[in-house]
Write a protein that holds these residues in place. Structure first.
Motif, mmCIF file in Angstrom:
data_model
loop_
_atom_site.group_PDB
_atom_site.id
_atom_site.type_symbol
_atom_site.label_atom_id
_atom_site.label_comp_id
_atom_site.label_asym_id
_atom_site.label_seq_id
_atom_site.Cartn_x
_atom_site.Cartn_y
_atom_site.Cartn_z
ATOM 1 N N TRP A 58 27.855 43.215 14.154
ATOM 2 C CA TRP A 58 28.217 42.392 15.299
ATOM 3 C C TRP A 58 29.178 43.160 16.206
ATOM 4 O O TRP A 58 29.760 44.170 15.781
ATOM 5 C CB TRP A 58 28.852 41.083 14.828
ATOM 6 C CG TRP A 58 27.881 40.283 14.016
ATOM 7 C CD1 TRP A 58 27.692 40.347 12.663
ATOM 8 C CD2 TRP A 58 26.922 39.341 14.514
ATOM 9 N NE1 TRP A 58 26.685 39.494 12.279
ATOM 10 C CE2 TRP A 58 26.194 38.861 13.382
ATOM 11 C CE3 TRP A 58 26.608 38.846 15.779
ATOM 12 C CZ2 TRP A 58 25.175 37.913 13.498
ATOM 13 C CZ3 TRP A 58 25.606 37.902 15.890
ATOM 14 C CH2 TRP A 58 24.902 37.445 14.771
ATOM 15 N N PRO A 59 29.357 42.726 17.452
ATOM 16 C CA PRO A 59 30.261 43.432 18.368
ATOM 17 C C PRO A 59 31.627 43.668 17.729
ATOM 18 O O PRO A 59 32.217 42.770 17.127
ATOM 19 C CB PRO A 59 30.354 42.483 19.565
ATOM 20 C CG PRO A 59 29.048 41.759 19.569
ATOM 21 C CD PRO A 59 28.699 41.571 18.112
ATOM 22 N N GLY A 60 32.103 44.891 17.859
ATOM 23 C CA GLY A 60 33.385 45.263 17.283
ATOM 24 C C GLY A 60 33.282 45.940 15.937
ATOM 25 O O GLY A 60 34.219 46.621 15.507
ATOM 26 N N ASP A 61 32.140 45.782 15.243
ATOM 27 C CA ASP A 61 31.956 46.453 13.952
ATOM 28 C C ASP A 61 31.770 47.953 14.158
ATOM 29 O O ASP A 61 31.212 48.399 15.178
ATOM 30 C CB ASP A 61 30.736 45.892 13.213
ATOM 31 C CG ASP A 61 30.939 44.475 12.706
ATOM 32 O OD1 ASP A 61 32.098 44.024 12.679
ATOM 33 O OD2 ASP A 61 29.942 43.824 12.341
ATOM 34 N N ALA A 62 32.192 48.716 13.178
ATOM 35 C CA ALA A 62 32.023 50.165 13.243
ATOM 36 C C ALA A 62 30.543 50.517 13.289
ATOM 37 O O ALA A 62 29.742 49.994 12.509
ATOM 38 C CB ALA A 62 32.676 50.816 12.028
ATOM 39 N N GLY A 63 30.175 51.379 14.213
ATOM 40 C CA GLY A 63 28.791 51.809 14.350
ATOM 41 C C GLY A 63 28.035 51.132 15.466
ATOM 42 O O GLY A 63 27.005 51.643 15.933
ATOM 43 N N VAL A 64 28.522 49.983 15.919
ATOM 44 C CA VAL A 64 27.817 49.238 16.962
ATOM 45 C C VAL A 64 27.884 49.967 18.309
ATOM 46 O O VAL A 64 26.892 50.058 19.036
ATOM 47 C CB VAL A 64 28.384 47.812 17.085
ATOM 48 C CG1 VAL A 64 27.918 47.145 18.373
ATOM 49 C CG2 VAL A 64 27.961 46.982 15.886
ATOM 50 N N GLU A 65 29.051 50.486 18.651
ATOM 51 C CA GLU A 65 29.206 51.162 19.933
ATOM 52 C C GLU A 65 28.278 52.378 20.029
ATOM 53 O O GLU A 65 27.668 52.627 21.076
ATOM 54 C CB GLU A 65 30.655 51.596 20.126
ATOM 55 C CG GLU A 65 30.953 52.132 21.525
ATOM 56 C CD GLU A 65 32.437 52.407 21.726
ATOM 57 O OE1 GLU A 65 32.748 53.204 22.625
ATOM 58 O OE2 GLU A 65 33.260 51.822 20.993
ATOM 59 N N LEU A 66 28.134 53.109 18.938
ATOM 60 C CA LEU A 66 27.251 54.271 18.939
ATOM 61 C C LEU A 66 25.797 53.844 19.070
ATOM 62 O O LEU A 66 25.013 54.473 19.798
ATOM 63 C CB LEU A 66 27.454 55.073 17.652
ATOM 64 C CG LEU A 66 26.722 56.425 17.562
ATOM 65 C CD1 LEU A 66 27.085 57.332 18.740
ATOM 66 C CD2 LEU A 66 27.033 57.105 16.233
ATOM 67 N N ALA A 67 25.407 52.768 18.400
ATOM 68 C CA ALA A 67 24.042 52.258 18.515
ATOM 69 C C ALA A 67 23.749 51.804 19.940
ATOM 70 O O ALA A 67 22.662 52.036 20.473
ATOM 71 C CB ALA A 67 23.826 51.108 17.531
ATOM 72 N N ALA A 68 24.728 51.153 20.570
ATOM 73 C CA ALA A 68 24.563 50.711 21.953
ATOM 74 C C ALA A 68 24.374 51.908 22.880
ATOM 75 O O ALA A 68 23.543 51.878 23.796
ATOM 76 C CB ALA A 68 25.768 49.885 22.391
#
Length: 365
Positions: A58-68
């Motif tokens: 979910w937003p804020g979890d580690a790895g999400v920003e890179l996937a986005a």
């Protein structure tokens, strides 16, 4: 933007994680006027692994920003190759879908794409529906209604999308619009290609069972199939939706099966779920038109033909593009959002009233 047909680019990256489909569509948000060029940009394996590692987050979890960032980069690359669009519909990459819990999460920021492409971008199509009590999925049904009228259908039919998750839209094209009572019913049926793709990747290092060759050589374990269709989800009345991982435990059930038997069993589960889903339709369909990657699986198409009491054909049989239908759908929905028309309703997502979802981001430079 307020009247008449316009050219819109739509993009879709589904739960199968293969890549980004992009398509141009000329529409006024009610009717299809023309189809334009299409493009596809596959995810590289390292990109796919980044997204796969973020599934369920979910937003804020580690790895999400890179996937986005991976999703945004791939979408910008393929959409920049489509010329002549006045607007973009950007679905984003679904990482998690829990409408009765935490909500729904599609990675990717429409503002980033708006700035890169220099065009208005409509995005975040699902959140409003979920916030108002809907399932947030499926969202292609209003476009399916337009497709049914474009092909001149005069009897109820079903569009069956076999992506990572299976979903169907029952359409009565004799009515005037998808908002009318009785015009459509849509819901997720069960697993689509995701478990089979995961099996092939884990056991054979392949992206998919090409053409269904492995499944066609195997035998079905009917005990596992019957257990799958006894799940509480299957008896729930539609509309209803699934996350890609909701049936992930099926892979544990087939661990002891040889590769071919495991593949055949997964295909049989998908088909059994579709057959069960059709029992919820208001009227038996005159035909089932299949889109998504599953239509390339000969084993799946053959079993659907045997299991269903009507003709089963790929959407190409009526002049549509089964690889690009969902990308076109988000171009269609983008116009509806921009013109303040609904994008979902009680018989597609279970939301209490007609809802127009989506946000619009305009270029800042």
């Amino acid at each position: 933007m307020m009247e008449g047909p316009i050219w819109v680019a739509g993009a879709m990256s589904g739960t199968s994680l293969d890549g980004v489909d992009a398509a141009l569509l000329k529409t006024d948000g009610r009717r299809i006027f023309d189809f334009g060029e299409t493009r596809y940009r596959a995810y590289r394996e390292e990109e796919r692994e980044v997204i796969r590692a973020a599934l369920g987050l979910w937003p804020g979890d580690a790895g999400v920003e890179l996937a986005a960032e991976v999703a945004e980069t791939a979408h910008a690359a393929v959409l920049s190759r489509l010329k002549g669009a006045e607007m973009v519909g950007f679905h984003g990459q679904t990482l998690a879908h829990d409408p009765r819990g935490r909500g729904t999460h599609q990675a990717g920021d429409g503002q980033v794409l708006a700035d890169v492409l220099g065009l208005p971008v409509v995005w975040d199509f699902r959140s409003s529906d979920v916030q108002l009590g809907g399932e947030g999925a499926p969202l292609a049904p209003y476009y399916h209604f337009a497709c049914a009228q474009w092909i001149g259908a005069d009897r109820p039919l079903v569009f069956l999308n076999l992506g990572g998750v299976g979903n169907l839209t029952w359409v009565d094209p004799r009515l005037n619009g998808p908002e009318e009572d009785g015009a459509i019913l849509a819901f997720d049926t069960g697993p689509g290609n995701a478990p089979l793709d995961d099996l092939m990747r884990a056991r054979r290092g392949m992206a998919r069972d090409e053409g269904g060759a492995l499944a066609r050589s195997g035998s079905v374990d009917q005990v596992i199939v019957k257990a799958a269709i006894r799940r509480p989800f299957m008896s729930r009345m539609p509309p209803k939706s699934l996350d890609r991982n909701d049936f992930s435990d099926i892979l544990a059930r087939i661990e002891a099966l040889p590769d071919a038997d495991a593949a055949a069993t997964l295909v049989a589960i998908t088909v059994a779920c579709v057959a069960e889903g059709l029992t919820h339709c208001p009227e038996p369909p005159a035909r089932v038109l299949v889109c998504g990657g599953g239509r390339h699986n000969a084993a799946m198409m053959a079993e659907l033909g045997d299991a269903l009491a009507c003709p089963v054909e790929p959407v190409e049989a009526v002049g549509l593009d089964g690889d690009m239908l969902e990308a076109q759908a988000f171009a269609f929905l983008a116009v509806r959002v921009a013109r303040k028309m609904s994008t979902s309703g009680p018989m597609t997502t279970g939301v209490a009233a007609q809802v127009g979802g989506g946000r619009i981001s305009r270029p800042r430079v």
